[in-house]
Design a protein around this motif. Structure first.
Motif, mmCIF file in Angstrom:
data_model
loop_
_atom_site.group_PDB
_atom_site.id
_atom_site.type_symbol
_atom_site.label_atom_id
_atom_site.label_comp_id
_atom_site.label_asym_id
_atom_site.label_seq_id
_atom_site.Cartn_x
_atom_site.Cartn_y
_atom_site.Cartn_z
ATOM 1 N N UNK A 32 8.166 7.738 2.474
ATOM 2 C CA UNK A 32 8.177 6.507 3.275
ATOM 3 C C UNK A 32 7.079 6.610 4.321
ATOM 4 N N UNK A 33 6.505 5.452 4.658
ATOM 5 C CA UNK A 33 5.424 5.394 5.653
ATOM 6 C C UNK A 33 4.308 6.373 5.280
ATOM 7 N N UNK A 34 3.862 6.310 4.034
ATOM 8 C CA UNK A 34 2.843 7.221 3.530
ATOM 9 C C UNK A 34 1.452 6.656 3.784
ATOM 10 N N UNK A 35 0.678 7.372 4.566
ATOM 11 C CA UNK A 35 -0.699 6.985 4.852
ATOM 12 C C UNK A 35 -1.609 7.436 3.720
ATOM 13 N N UNK A 36 -2.692 6.694 3.521
ATOM 14 C CA UNK A 36 -3.669 7.089 2.516
ATOM 15 C C UNK A 36 -5.068 6.711 2.981
ATOM 16 N N UNK A 37 -6.020 7.400 2.395
ATOM 17 C CA UNK A 37 -7.441 7.138 2.631
ATOM 18 C C UNK A 37 -8.154 7.579 1.369
ATOM 19 N N UNK A 38 -8.864 6.662 0.736
ATOM 20 C CA UNK A 38 -9.502 6.974 -0.526
ATOM 21 C C UNK A 38 -10.881 6.313 -0.589
ATOM 22 N N UNK A 39 -11.842 7.076 -1.102
ATOM 23 C CA UNK A 39 -13.197 6.557 -1.279
ATOM 24 C C UNK A 39 -13.259 5.881 -2.628
ATOM 25 N N UNK A 40 -13.821 4.663 -2.665
ATOM 26 C CA UNK A 40 -13.914 3.889 -3.899
ATOM 27 C C UNK A 40 -15.361 3.804 -4.364
ATOM 28 N N UNK A 41 -15.559 3.836 -5.643
ATOM 29 C CA UNK A 41 -16.892 3.691 -6.231
ATOM 30 C C UNK A 41 -17.154 2.204 -6.468
ATOM 31 N N UNK A 53 -4.767 2.884 4.498
ATOM 32 C CA UNK A 53 -3.604 2.076 4.838
ATOM 33 C C UNK A 53 -2.369 2.936 4.888
ATOM 34 N N UNK A 54 -1.238 2.250 4.883
ATOM 35 C CA UNK A 54 0.040 2.946 4.912
ATOM 36 C C UNK A 54 1.040 2.135 4.103
ATOM 37 N N UNK A 55 1.627 2.763 3.099
ATOM 38 C CA UNK A 55 2.638 2.086 2.292
ATOM 39 C C UNK A 55 4.009 2.378 2.877
ATOM 40 N N UNK A 56 4.875 1.377 2.839
ATOM 41 C CA UNK A 56 6.219 1.549 3.391
ATOM 42 C C UNK A 56 7.051 2.517 2.554
ATOM 43 N N UNK A 66 3.803 5.695 -10.460
ATOM 44 C CA UNK A 66 3.930 5.516 -9.015
ATOM 45 C C UNK A 66 4.077 4.016 -8.728
ATOM 46 N N UNK A 67 5.064 3.681 -7.935
ATOM 47 C CA UNK A 67 5.426 2.301 -7.626
ATOM 48 C C UNK A 67 5.401 2.132 -6.109
ATOM 49 N N UNK A 68 4.812 1.045 -5.632
ATOM 50 C CA UNK A 68 4.672 0.812 -4.189
ATOM 51 C C UNK A 68 5.594 -0.318 -3.751
ATOM 52 N N UNK A 69 6.291 -0.107 -2.640
ATOM 53 C CA UNK A 69 7.165 -1.130 -2.067
ATOM 54 C C UNK A 69 6.695 -1.419 -0.644
ATOM 55 N N UNK A 70 6.538 -2.696 -0.340
ATOM 56 C CA UNK A 70 6.158 -3.111 1.008
ATOM 57 C C UNK A 70 7.293 -3.940 1.587
ATOM 58 N N UNK A 71 7.856 -3.483 2.696
ATOM 59 C CA UNK A 71 8.946 -4.186 3.366
ATOM 60 C C UNK A 71 8.350 -5.224 4.307
ATOM 61 N N UNK A 72 8.838 -6.438 4.214
ATOM 62 C CA UNK A 72 8.325 -7.535 5.024
ATOM 63 C C UNK A 72 9.422 -8.036 5.946
ATOM 64 N N UNK A 106 -1.107 6.836 -12.042
ATOM 65 C CA UNK A 106 -0.721 5.709 -12.877
ATOM 66 C C UNK A 106 0.197 4.795 -12.069
ATOM 67 N N UNK A 107 -0.302 3.587 -11.772
ATOM 68 C CA UNK A 107 0.474 2.627 -10.979
ATOM 69 C C UNK A 107 1.447 1.880 -11.883
ATOM 70 N N UNK A 108 2.697 1.829 -11.466
ATOM 71 C CA UNK A 108 3.733 1.143 -12.236
ATOM 72 C C UNK A 108 4.069 -0.232 -11.728
ATOM 73 N N UNK A 109 3.376 -0.686 -10.689
ATOM 74 C CA UNK A 109 3.647 -2.002 -10.114
ATOM 75 C C UNK A 109 3.883 -1.891 -8.627
ATOM 76 N N UNK A 110 4.243 -3.026 -8.064
ATOM 77 C CA UNK A 110 4.490 -3.089 -6.620
ATOM 78 C C UNK A 110 5.526 -4.168 -6.352
ATOM 79 N N UNK A 111 6.109 -4.109 -5.175
ATOM 80 C CA UNK A 111 7.167 -5.056 -4.838
ATOM 81 C C UNK A 111 7.110 -5.401 -3.355
ATOM 82 N N UNK A 112 7.267 -6.680 -3.062
ATOM 83 C CA UNK A 112 7.413 -7.164 -1.697
ATOM 84 C C UNK A 112 8.902 -7.383 -1.464
#
Length: 185
Positions: A32-41, A53-56, A66-72, A106-112
């Protein structure tokens, strides 16, 4: 006092709806509250594009992705169709695919997730499928690339959008009344 009681009931309802959502969520919590920083080509030559950023919630789905959830906390939600093209969720999935998290690429999706939406007995949750399943799997990379090119250019074009009324920089935006330059002639 009546207003405080009304707000307490609203918050209690949101907490209860979120607890119900947590109980029904079958994915494994990775963090939870996982910060990330990634260089993109991406972007124009000579411009380094770093997304941070930071994923909830970072979770693992039943297929090991890996699945991302953002709490609103807001009361207004996008439509399911808008959620499928939600740039923030797409950017989080792009970060996953680019190695932002050690748990996998491997991203499995995301959810708001909107537990605060009133007059609902359940938490409103809007999903975005995996980027690889989209009609154009590169839509987020193209959006980030376009944004990097615009921001790295000599001039930055201001554009109207549905977010203009709540934009935090409208006081210096040439499109907003409060941001227009005033000159003496």
């Amino acid at each position: 006092p009546w207003q405080a009681e009304q707000e307490r009931r609203r918050v209690d309802g949101a907490v209860e709806r979120f607890a119900d959502w947590l109980r029904s969520n079958k994915r494994e919590l990775l963090g939870a509250e996982r910060s990330f920083r990634v260089r993109l080509e991406l972007g124009p030559p000579g411009v380094e594009v770093i997304m941070s950023g930071q994923v909830d919630r970072l979770e693992r789905d039943e297929d090991g992705r890996v699945y991302v959830v953002d709490l609103k906390s807001g009361k207004h939600t996008p439509s399911q169709r808008e959620a499928e093209q939600h740039a923030q969720m797409g950017a989080y999935q792009l970060a996953v695919t680019q190695g932002a998290f050690a748990e996998g690429t491997e991203a499995g999706g995301a959810e708001l997730v909107y537990p605060s939406v009133e007059n609902k007995t359940r938490t409103k949750a809007l999903t975005q499928g995996p980027l690889g399943d989209a009609a154009n799997p590169e839509w987020v990379a193209e959006l980030v690339d376009d944004t990097a090119r615009q921001m790295g250019a000599a001039a930055f074009e201001a554009r109207h959008s549905n977010k203009c009324t709540t934009c935090s920089v409208r006081n210096c935006c040439p499109l907003a009344e409060e941001g227009r330059q005033v000159t003496d002639d």
